[in-house]
Design an enzyme around this catalytic site. Sequence first.
Site, PDB file in Angstrom:
ATOM      1  N   LYS A 165       0.815  -1.204   0.000  1.00 51.80           N
ATOM      2  CA  LYS A 165       0.000   0.000   0.000  1.00 51.80           C
ATOM      3  C   LYS A 165       0.854   1.260   0.000  1.00 51.80           C
ATOM      4  O   LYS A 165       0.398   2.343  -0.361  1.00 51.80           O
ATOM      5  CB  LYS A 165      -0.878   0.029   1.263  1.00 51.80           C
ATOM      6  CG  LYS A 165      -1.814  -1.131   1.433  1.00 51.80           C
ATOM      7  CD  LYS A 165      -2.556  -0.986   2.791  1.00 51.80           C
ATOM      8  CE  LYS A 165      -3.241  -2.268   3.187  1.00 51.80           C
ATOM      9  NZ  LYS A 165      -3.757  -2.167   4.578  1.00 51.80           N
ATOM     10  N   GLU A 167       8.006   2.399  -5.739  1.00 52.83           N
ATOM     11  CA  GLU A 167       8.030   1.941  -4.345  1.00 52.83           C
ATOM     12  C   GLU A 167       8.074   3.130  -3.395  1.00 52.83           C
ATOM     13  O   GLU A 167       8.586   4.198  -3.749  1.00 52.83           O
ATOM     14  CB  GLU A 167       9.288   1.093  -4.112  1.00 52.83           C
ATOM     15  CG  GLU A 167       9.026  -0.404  -4.059  1.00 52.83           C
ATOM     16  CD  GLU A 167       8.392  -0.876  -2.743  1.00 52.83           C
ATOM     17  OE1 GLU A 167       7.716  -0.072  -2.060  1.00 52.83           O
ATOM     18  OE2 GLU A 167       8.578  -2.042  -2.408  1.00 52.83           O
ATOM     19  N   VAL A 193      12.899   1.479  -0.144  1.00 46.77           N
ATOM     20  CA  VAL A 193      13.717   0.271  -0.285  1.00 46.77           C
ATOM     21  C   VAL A 193      14.527   0.140   0.997  1.00 46.77           C
ATOM     22  O   VAL A 193      15.320   1.015   1.342  1.00 46.77           O
ATOM     23  CB  VAL A 193      14.637   0.325  -1.522  1.00 46.77           C
ATOM     24  CG1 VAL A 193      15.586  -0.866  -1.539  1.00 46.77           C
ATOM     25  CG2 VAL A 193      13.800   0.363  -2.803  1.00 46.77           C
ATOM     26  N   ASP A 194      14.268  -0.950   1.696  1.00 54.38           N
ATOM     27  CA  ASP A 194      14.892  -1.193   3.000  1.00 54.38           C
ATOM     28  C   ASP A 194      15.943  -2.296   2.804  1.00 54.38           C
ATOM     29  O   ASP A 194      17.060  -2.015   2.395  1.00 54.38           O
ATOM     30  CB  ASP A 194      13.765  -1.563   3.977  1.00 54.38           C
ATOM     31  CG  ASP A 194      14.208  -1.715   5.410  1.00 54.38           C
ATOM     32  OD1 ASP A 194      15.035  -0.929   5.866  1.00 54.38           O
ATOM     33  OD2 ASP A 194      13.707  -2.630   6.097  1.00 54.38           O
TER      34      ASP A 194
HETATM   35  P1  IMP Z   1      12.381  -4.373   1.899  1.00 54.44           P
HETATM   36  O1  IMP Z   1      11.836  -5.579   1.207  1.00 54.44           O
HETATM   37  O2  IMP Z   1      13.126  -4.750   3.163  1.00 54.44           O
HETATM   38  O3  IMP Z   1      13.218  -3.492   1.013  1.00 54.44           O
HETATM   39  O4  IMP Z   1      11.164  -3.580   2.457  1.00 54.44           O
HETATM   40  C1  IMP Z   1      10.386  -2.814   1.733  1.00 54.44           C
HETATM   41  C2  IMP Z   1       9.070  -2.565   2.448  1.00 54.44           C
HETATM   42  O5  IMP Z   1       9.189  -2.551   3.888  1.00 54.44           O
HETATM   43  C3  IMP Z   1       8.563  -1.214   2.093  1.00 54.44           C
HETATM   44  O6  IMP Z   1       7.817  -1.237   0.907  1.00 54.44           O
HETATM   45  C4  IMP Z   1       7.722  -0.844   3.311  1.00 54.44           C
HETATM   46  O7  IMP Z   1       6.426  -1.377   3.173  1.00 54.44           O
HETATM   47  C5  IMP Z   1       8.409  -1.524   4.455  1.00 54.44           C
HETATM   48  N1  IMP Z   1       9.280  -0.584   5.215  1.00 54.44           N
HETATM   49  C6  IMP Z   1      10.609  -0.649   5.335  1.00 54.44           C
HETATM   50  N2  IMP Z   1      11.091   0.358   6.083  1.00 54.44           N
HETATM   51  C7  IMP Z   1      10.011   1.102   6.444  1.00 54.44           C
HETATM   52  C8  IMP Z   1       9.860   2.295   7.236  1.00 54.44           C
HETATM   53  O8  IMP Z   1      10.803   2.909   7.767  1.00 54.44           O
HETATM   54  N3  IMP Z   1       8.587   2.746   7.380  1.00 54.44           N
HETATM   55  C9  IMP Z   1       7.503   2.123   6.827  1.00 54.44           C
HETATM   56  N4  IMP Z   1       7.612   1.025   6.075  1.00 54.44           N
HETATM   57  C10 IMP Z   1       8.853   0.501   5.879  1.00 54.44           C
HETATM   58 MG    MG Z   2       5.805  -1.007   0.816  1.00 56.19          MG
END
Ligand code: IMP
Ligand code: MG
Length: 175
Positions: A39, A96, A99-100
Site C-alpha cells: 500500500k 516503491e 527500499v529497505d
Molecule cells: P524491503 O523488502 O526490506 O526493502 O522492504 C520494503 C518494504 O518494507 C517497504 O515497501 C515498506 O512497506 C516496508 N518498510 C521498510 N522500512 C520502512 C519504514 O521505515 N517505514 C515504513 N515502512 C517501511
Molecule cells: Mg511497501
Amino acid sequence: MPPTLYSEEQIAERVAVLAAQIDEEYAGAGQLVLIGVLKGSFIFLSDLARKLTIPHRIEFIAVSSYGDRESETADSVRLLMDVRHAIDGEHVLLVEDIVDTGHTIAYLKRLLGTRNPASLKTATLLHKPDRTEQEVAIDFLGFTIPDVWVVGYGLDYAERYRTLPYIGELPPEMR
Ligand code: IMP
Ligand code: MG
C-alpha cells in the site's frame, strides 16, 4: 505526532524533480506503465503521476508486508495481488515507497522481468542503504535516509500514520 524528517514542501519539490527526470528518460518512448507497490506507494504514485507530462497508465501490485520485520527474507516476499494487464513489450516503472533490505524490489524486478517488458526500471521515494541485504539498482531516488523507521506520505507503522502529509521519523517510544 512524529517529528518531521521531510516536510510537505520538501517532498513536493523532490517529487517534481523526479517527475522531470522520468519525463526526460521516457520522452518519445510511447506509453509508460507505472506500477505502484501497495500500500505504501499510493500517495507518492499519485503525486508523481500527476506531475508527469508523458503518456502513462497506472497499475498496482501488492506483496506481503512486514508482520515480523526480522523474519523477512528473500523467500518470504509473497505476491498478494497482481497487475491487471499484460506488460510484455511495455516500458515499466516500478514505484516503491521505500527500499529497505531490498528483498521486495528484487522479488518484483525478478517477477516482472520474466514477462518481457520493453524496459523495467525502479523509482523509490526513500532508500535506507544501511539496511541493504540485496543490491538492486534504483533508477529514480527521492531521498537517502539512515536506519530509522519513517511514517507518513503513505508509509505506516502497523497501519498508523499512513496519511500524515509529511514524512516523520517514528521514535521507539511511539511504536
Ligand atoms: P524491503 O523488502 O526490506 O526493502 O522492504 C520494503 C518494504 O518494507 C517497504 O515497501 C515498506 O512497506 C516496508 N518498510 C521498510 N522500512 C520502512 C519504514 O521505515 N517505514 C515504513 N515502512 C517501511
Ligand atoms: Mg511497501
